[in-house]
Design an enzyme around this catalytic site. Structure first.
Site, PDB file in Angstrom:
ATOM      1  N   CYS A   1      55.251 -10.588  38.732  1.00  0.00           N
ATOM      2  CA  CYS A   1      56.357 -11.020  39.585  1.00  0.00           C
ATOM      3  C   CYS A   1      56.945  -9.769  40.202  1.00  0.00           C
ATOM      4  O   CYS A   1      57.628  -8.992  39.535  1.00  0.00           O
ATOM      5  CB  CYS A   1      57.411 -11.767  38.772  1.00  0.00           C
TER       6      CYS A   1
ATOM      7  N   GLU B   1      54.177 -14.580  45.734  1.00  0.00           N
ATOM      8  CA  GLU B   1      52.875 -14.059  45.330  1.00  0.00           C
ATOM      9  C   GLU B   1      52.035 -13.901  46.582  1.00  0.00           C
ATOM     10  O   GLU B   1      52.286 -14.555  47.597  1.00  0.00           O
ATOM     11  CB  GLU B   1      52.181 -14.993  44.335  1.00  0.00           C
TER      12      GLU B   1
END
Length: 247
Positions: A2, A103
């Site tokens: 992340c 992402e």
């Protein structure tokens, strides 16, 4: 991993969601559409669960020689044993509020390429709700006290992460295996905590919280492509979370 996330909620919405007060600096700084490593961002620590604090994203362990670097992610599988995180995992946990994370995926599926060659996707709940990612926090202090920095032309200091001793409070986000929504984008994802488990993450022992470090079910999550303007952390505006159709 992340490496970027969103917190597009207002301070009042954030306070209502977590039953915690937000200081004026956080009120003025929200919303955020491109939270990035190195920035000071709101978290809730186990030491003060009723008030948001601003910590630097990139954990610096207390025993580090200096304040350079910082770990933005910790792997769930090794967090209990790795020296960088073991102490914090034992007694210094935090909630990292968000309402989405980014992402990147390349056209050929090569997940090892840099962000500049990838298409960003935003992962969020289908109703765009606020959630908490599992985090750890640390306080690092220099070996000597820093005084009179202004006299040496150091300029303004960031009072949200440092104090008169030069200490820095920082955090990291724990990652785990991806669920079915994230697996096509990346081989890791942030640990998203169910609301009913947030208090346990802050206060229970490690034997209890170990079971929380699992992928969040994907049936209520969605992933959609967004502008490549997300690739630069200097961009932070509401249009970044808008879906695009030309992928």
């Amino acid at each position: 991993m992340c490496g970027r996330y969103t917190l597009s909620a207002s301070a009042s919405e954030l306070s209502d969601r977590f039953d915690a007060t937000a200081p004026p600096t956080i009120v003025d700084a929200l919303p955020r559409y491109n939270c990035a490593p190195g920035q000071t961002l709101p978290v809730i620590t186990n030491a003060n669960p009723n008030r948001f604090q601003e910590l630097k994203w990139g954990l610096i362990p207390s025993w580090a020689d200096d304040d350079t670097g910082g770990q933005i992610n910790a792997r769930a599988e090794t967090v209990a044993d790795k020296p960088t995180f073991a102490t914090a995992y034992e007694s210094q946990r935090c909630l990292v509020p968000a309402d989405g994370f980014y992402e990147w995926v390349s056209d050929d599926g090569d997940l090892k390429k840099g962000n500049d060659s990838k298409q960003p996707y935003r992962v969020a709940f289908t109703d765009d709700r606020i959630f908490a990612m599992a985090g750890l926090w640390e306080r690092w202090e220099p070996t000597h006290t820093q005084t009179g920095l202004g006299d040496f032309g150091a300029g303004e200091t960031d009072n949200t992460t440092t104090d008169a001793t030069g200490a820095i409070e920082s955090f990291t986000i724990i990652t785990t295996e991806p669920n079915e929504v994230v697996s096509s984008l990346h081989h890791r994802m942030a640990v998203v905590l169910p609301p009913e488990s947030e208090s346990a993450w802050l206060h229970e022992d490690t034997d209890t919280v170990e079971s929380l470090l699992t992928p969040y079910p994907g049936n209520k999550l969605e992933a959609y492509p967004v502008s490549t303007r997300v690739n630069s952390p200097e961009n932070d505006e509401s249009s970044l979370i808008d879906p695009i159709n030309d992928v």
